[in-house]
Motif scaffolding. Structure first.
Motif, short mmCIF file in Angstrom:
data_model
loop_
_atom_site.label_atom_id
_atom_site.label_comp_id
_atom_site.label_asym_id
_atom_site.label_seq_id
_atom_site.Cartn_x
_atom_site.Cartn_y
_atom_site.Cartn_z
N SER A 132 1.43 2.99 -17.04
CA SER A 132 0.26 3.49 -17.75
C SER A 132 -0.65 4.32 -16.84
N THR A 133 -0.51 4.12 -15.52
CA THR A 133 -1.25 4.92 -14.54
C THR A 133 -0.47 6.15 -14.14
N SER A 134 0.83 5.96 -13.85
CA SER A 134 1.68 7.07 -13.43
C SER A 134 3.14 6.64 -13.50
N VAL A 135 4.03 7.58 -13.77
CA VAL A 135 5.47 7.31 -13.72
C VAL A 135 5.97 7.41 -12.29
N ASN A 136 5.10 7.77 -11.37
CA ASN A 136 5.44 7.88 -9.95
C ASN A 136 4.93 6.66 -9.20
N TRP A 137 5.46 6.47 -7.98
CA TRP A 137 4.90 5.45 -7.10
C TRP A 137 3.47 5.83 -6.75
N SER A 138 2.59 4.83 -6.72
CA SER A 138 1.20 5.05 -6.34
C SER A 138 0.88 4.20 -5.12
N VAL A 139 -0.14 4.62 -4.37
CA VAL A 139 -0.54 3.90 -3.16
C VAL A 139 -2.05 3.73 -3.17
N ARG A 140 -2.51 2.71 -2.44
CA ARG A 140 -3.93 2.39 -2.52
C ARG A 140 -4.39 1.65 -1.27
N CYS A 141 -5.61 1.96 -0.86
CA CYS A 141 -6.36 1.14 0.10
C CYS A 141 -7.65 0.75 -0.58
N CYS A 142 -8.02 -0.52 -0.44
CA CYS A 142 -9.21 -1.01 -1.11
C CYS A 142 -10.00 -1.89 -0.16
N SER A 143 -11.30 -1.62 -0.06
CA SER A 143 -12.19 -2.42 0.77
C SER A 143 -13.44 -2.75 -0.04
N ALA A 144 -13.70 -4.05 -0.20
CA ALA A 144 -14.88 -4.52 -0.94
C ALA A 144 -14.98 -3.87 -2.31
N ASN A 145 -13.84 -3.83 -3.02
CA ASN A 145 -13.75 -3.34 -4.40
C ASN A 145 -13.90 -1.83 -4.54
N THR A 146 -13.87 -1.11 -3.43
CA THR A 146 -13.88 0.35 -3.48
C THR A 146 -12.52 0.87 -3.02
N SER A 147 -11.86 1.66 -3.88
CA SER A 147 -10.47 2.04 -3.63
C SER A 147 -10.30 3.53 -3.39
N THR A 148 -9.34 3.83 -2.54
CA THR A 148 -8.74 5.16 -2.46
C THR A 148 -7.35 5.03 -3.05
N LEU A 149 -7.11 5.66 -4.19
CA LEU A 149 -5.85 5.52 -4.92
C LEU A 149 -5.22 6.89 -5.09
N ILE A 150 -3.94 6.98 -4.75
CA ILE A 150 -3.23 8.26 -4.84
C ILE A 150 -1.92 8.04 -5.57
N SER A 151 -1.67 8.88 -6.56
CA SER A 151 -0.37 8.91 -7.23
C SER A 151 0.51 9.91 -6.50
N SER A 152 1.66 9.45 -6.00
CA SER A 152 2.54 10.32 -5.23
C SER A 152 3.31 11.25 -6.18
#
Length: 231
Positions: A132-152
């Motif tokens: 539902s987010t992406s048909v691709n692999w996605s990656v994420r870093c999250c600190s204290a509920n704040t995320s950097t999210l990238i769909s590859s």
């Protein structure tokens, strides 16, 4: 000077009473619905290239599924790993035999993180697949509920995949690999967590009533300390 934990799921089994998977190591499960868990996969089996496979079915509940963690059954994680003071990596070999199709969807995450079960990630680094987010692999870093999210740009395909997360010695760069290739968007340099983390792999339904399977052949966490233990 180094830490290594390897899990091959080649011994022991799942104890439904305690919710523990006991194999080379001991793992807690965090479950919703009525998932099925076995270390002697009936569909995704051990073979000439796989010694021991943990097979998990989501069951038919719309949000059913299981996370495996170092911690307490349906409770807190045993968070014991800090990023920094040496390169740390998490490797996993996973099998998705049937992809999500829009009607029956599941979400896979391989992570070092806090907070268990089917919860939004609060602190952690992960590779994940949520159709539902992406048909691709996605990656994420999250600190204290704040995320950097990238769909590859790498599409998820059915079958076996090597997933790897590597965080550098200063915890400044998190790089993500699928089948040995760094994903688009790697490395991530923001929102890398600073709290203690635990190994975590999850497979939960997002929609639909058809049970969906995944297989986990192994987990491998390694860290080489810049400053050795006890110094």
């Amino acid at each position: 000077t180094a830490f290594s934990m390897f899990e091959d799921f080649s011994t022991g089994g799942y104890n439904g009473g305690s919710g523990q998977i006991v194999s080379d190591n001991s793992w807690a499960t965090a479950q919703t619905g009525s998932p099925a868990i076995t270390t002697a996969g009936s569909t995704i089996k051990s073979g000439t290239s796989n010694v021991g496979v943990l097979e998990i079915s989501t069951g038919t509940t719309t949000t059913g599924g299981t996370a495996i963690t170092g911690g307490i059954f349906n409770g807190a994680l045993n968070a014991s790993m800090a990023l920094g003071n040496g390169v740390i990596s998490l490797d996993a070999l996973v099998n998705i035999p049937v992809l999500s199709n829009g009607a029956d969807d599941a979400s896979l995450s391989v992570a070092l993180r806090t907070n268990p079960a089917n919860q939004a990630i609060a602190n952690g680094v992960d590779i994940f697949y949520t159709r539902s987010t992406s048909v691709n692999w996605s990656v994420r870093c999250c600190s204290a509920n704040t995320s950097t999210l990238i769909s590859s740009s790498t599409a998820v395909t059915a079958g076996w995949h090597h997933l790897k997360i590597s965080v550098d010695a200063t915890a400044a760069n998190a790089t993500f690999f699928v089948d040995g290739v760094a994903l688009l968007g790697s490395p991530i340099q923001t929102n890398i967590p600073v709290v203690l983390l635990s190994t975590y792999v999850s497979w939960f339904k997002v929609s639909g009533s058809t049970a969906l399977l995944y297989g986990l052949d192994y987990l491998w966490v390694q860290k080489t300390f810049t400053t050795p233990r006890g110094t």
